[in-house]
Design a protein around this motif. Structure first.
Motif, PDB file in Angstrom:
ATOM      1  N   ASP A  23      79.463  55.639  94.910  1.00  0.00           N
ATOM      2  CA  ASP A  23      78.154  55.025  95.132  1.00  0.00           C
ATOM      3  C   ASP A  23      77.126  55.564  94.145  1.00  0.00           C
ATOM      4  O   ASP A  23      76.394  54.809  93.502  1.00  0.00           O
ATOM      5  N   LEU A  27      75.562  53.577  90.879  1.00  0.00           N
ATOM      6  CA  LEU A  27      74.108  53.423  90.805  1.00  0.00           C
ATOM      7  C   LEU A  27      73.552  54.078  89.544  1.00  0.00           C
ATOM      8  O   LEU A  27      72.615  53.559  88.929  1.00  0.00           O
ATOM      9  N   LEU A  74      77.033  47.550  94.679  1.00  0.00           N
ATOM     10  CA  LEU A  74      75.632  47.901  94.896  1.00  0.00           C
ATOM     11  C   LEU A  74      74.917  46.889  95.778  1.00  0.00           C
ATOM     12  O   LEU A  74      73.960  47.235  96.477  1.00  0.00           O
ATOM     13  N   ARG A  77      75.844  47.899  99.206  1.00  0.00           N
ATOM     14  CA  ARG A  77      75.072  49.091  99.580  1.00  0.00           C
ATOM     15  C   ARG A  77      73.576  48.777  99.739  1.00  0.00           C
ATOM     16  O   ARG A  77      72.771  49.655  99.959  1.00  0.00           O
ATOM     17  N   ILE A  79      71.417  47.959  97.526  1.00  0.00           N
ATOM     18  CA  ILE A  79      70.570  48.363  96.408  1.00  0.00           C
ATOM     19  C   ILE A  79      70.000  47.124  95.720  1.00  0.00           C
ATOM     20  O   ILE A  79      68.861  47.122  95.263  1.00  0.00           O
ATOM     21  N   SER A 102      66.005  49.593  95.218  1.00  0.00           N
ATOM     22  CA  SER A 102      66.082  49.529  93.749  1.00  0.00           C
ATOM     23  C   SER A 102      64.707  49.576  93.088  1.00  0.00           C
ATOM     24  O   SER A 102      64.593  49.954  91.920  1.00  0.00           O
TER      25      SER A 102
END
Length: 354
Positions: A23, A27, A74, A77, A79, A102
């Motif tokens: 993760d 990112l 992502l 997740r 984001i 984000s």
């Protein structure tokens, strides 16, 4: 049957923890490629092809397949967002957008009132800062400092010898200080009203102190840190930069600190602060984590992780519970204290000599 299900769930948990690093590194890739900024600069959700064509410093055609797989994780997740609007003919293309998460990773397209976690994210996921985590078992078996085991010297010496690391570290600390400072200035407005002078002990390049002085121009600010740190500090109105060693002495005024140090060192620093402040009107303002190991607050879990960051990067540093703070404050000469909660990872601890 229930036992089998619990066992399977336990297995799934171990797989998850095994690959938790995926993760953060996926990112990191997005931050390095400035994907949040690319989306933000377009003013709304965009296609994968638009993202790829806007990646800076690309010498050949980007691997869109690889990018799609990273973005897929992502999105899961949360984001980034992803949705497929139809054009009416059955054709659709995924559009990727920003989330509240984000937006904290913007680097170049920040609004006037926005702050970013991108520099400290890049710092904490850099191999220089990750490698000491691999030394934890050695630290438990042998004692010693994780960063020194990984790099052959402590973090401050490494920074003084390595300008690239020094910049990476200072940028990470500065962005964090700005975020915390915003919470301080909004929730702790009266805390600086009666101070004539303020020393930021271990203040890095002075960005945080400059914001306090800007909001409270009656305060004379002194940014105090190691000589190699203040050597790169920019000039700020109302702030003077002083290089020195906090274990030797601290410029006279009021001070705020700390967490990079173990209990014994903290007591030494506090005793020096005690000498440097007025007997009756002075106070020490500590901006730091107050651990609540059983808590369910927004940042309680992160506080425990930050305590391990201290194991990885500091020379005996730790995060502390309220009882642990109370103990070292008393040993450092501060018989009274007050904890002020703010909307941030850290709290404010006011310490008074009597």
């Amino acid at each position: 049957m229930e036992s089998d299900e619990a066992s399977l769930r336990g297995q799934a948990e171990i797989w998850k923890y095994m690959f938790n690093f995926a993760d953060s590194l996926a990112l990191r890739c997005a931050v390095e490629l400035k994907i949040p900024d690319i989306i933000n600069s377009h003013g709304g959700p965009i296609t994968l092809a638009q993202i790829a064509s806007s990646i800076p410093n690309t010498s050949s055609d980007p691997d869109i397949s690889c990018l799609a797989r990273i973005m897929r994780l992502l999105v899961r997740r949360k984001i980034f967002t992803a949705h497929q609007p139809s054009d009416g003919s059955g054709n659709s293309t995924i559009l990727y957008g920003l989330t509240h998460s984000s937006k904290w990773l913007l680097r170049d397209t920040l609004g006037d009132d926005q702050h970013t976690l991108a520099p400290i994210f890049l710092m904490e996921t850099h191999p220089w800062l990750v490698s000491p985590w691999h030394c934890f078992s050695r630290c438990i078996k042998e004692g010693g400092i994780a960063f020194e085991k990984s790099h052959g010297r402590e973090i401050w010496d490494f920074a003084s010898e390595n300008p690239e690391f020094n910049k990476l570290f200072n940028d990470g600390m500065e962005c964090t200080a700005k975020i915390i400072l915003k919470a301080i200035l909004s929730e702790y407005k009266d805390g600086f009203d009666y101070l004539g002078s303020l020393v930021d002990v271990g203040g890095g390049t002075g960005g945080a102190l400059s914001e306090i002085v800007k909001s409270h121009p009656h305060i004379k600010g002194t940014n105090f840190d190691l000589p190699h740190v203040v050597a790169t500090a920019p000039a700020y109105p109302g702030v003077s930069h002083v290089g020195g060693d906090m274990f030797e002495s601290i410029p006279n005024a009021d001070a705020w600190i700390m967490h990079d140090w173990g209990d014994e060192d903290c007591v030494k620093i506090l005793k020096n602060c005690r000498k440097a402040i007025p007997e009756k009107s002075g106070k020490v303002i500590i901006i730091d984590v107050v651990l609540n190991p059983e808590g369910n607050g927004l940042f309680d879990d992160t506080g425990l992780i930050f305590d391990l960051v201290m194991v990885a990067h500091a020379s005996g540093g730790k995060e502390r519970t309220e009882n642990e703070w109370k103990k070292i404050l008393k040993e450092g000469g501060f018989s009274r204290y007050k904890i002020v909660k703010i909307p941030a990872l850290t709290s404010i601890i006011e310490a008074y000599p009597q």
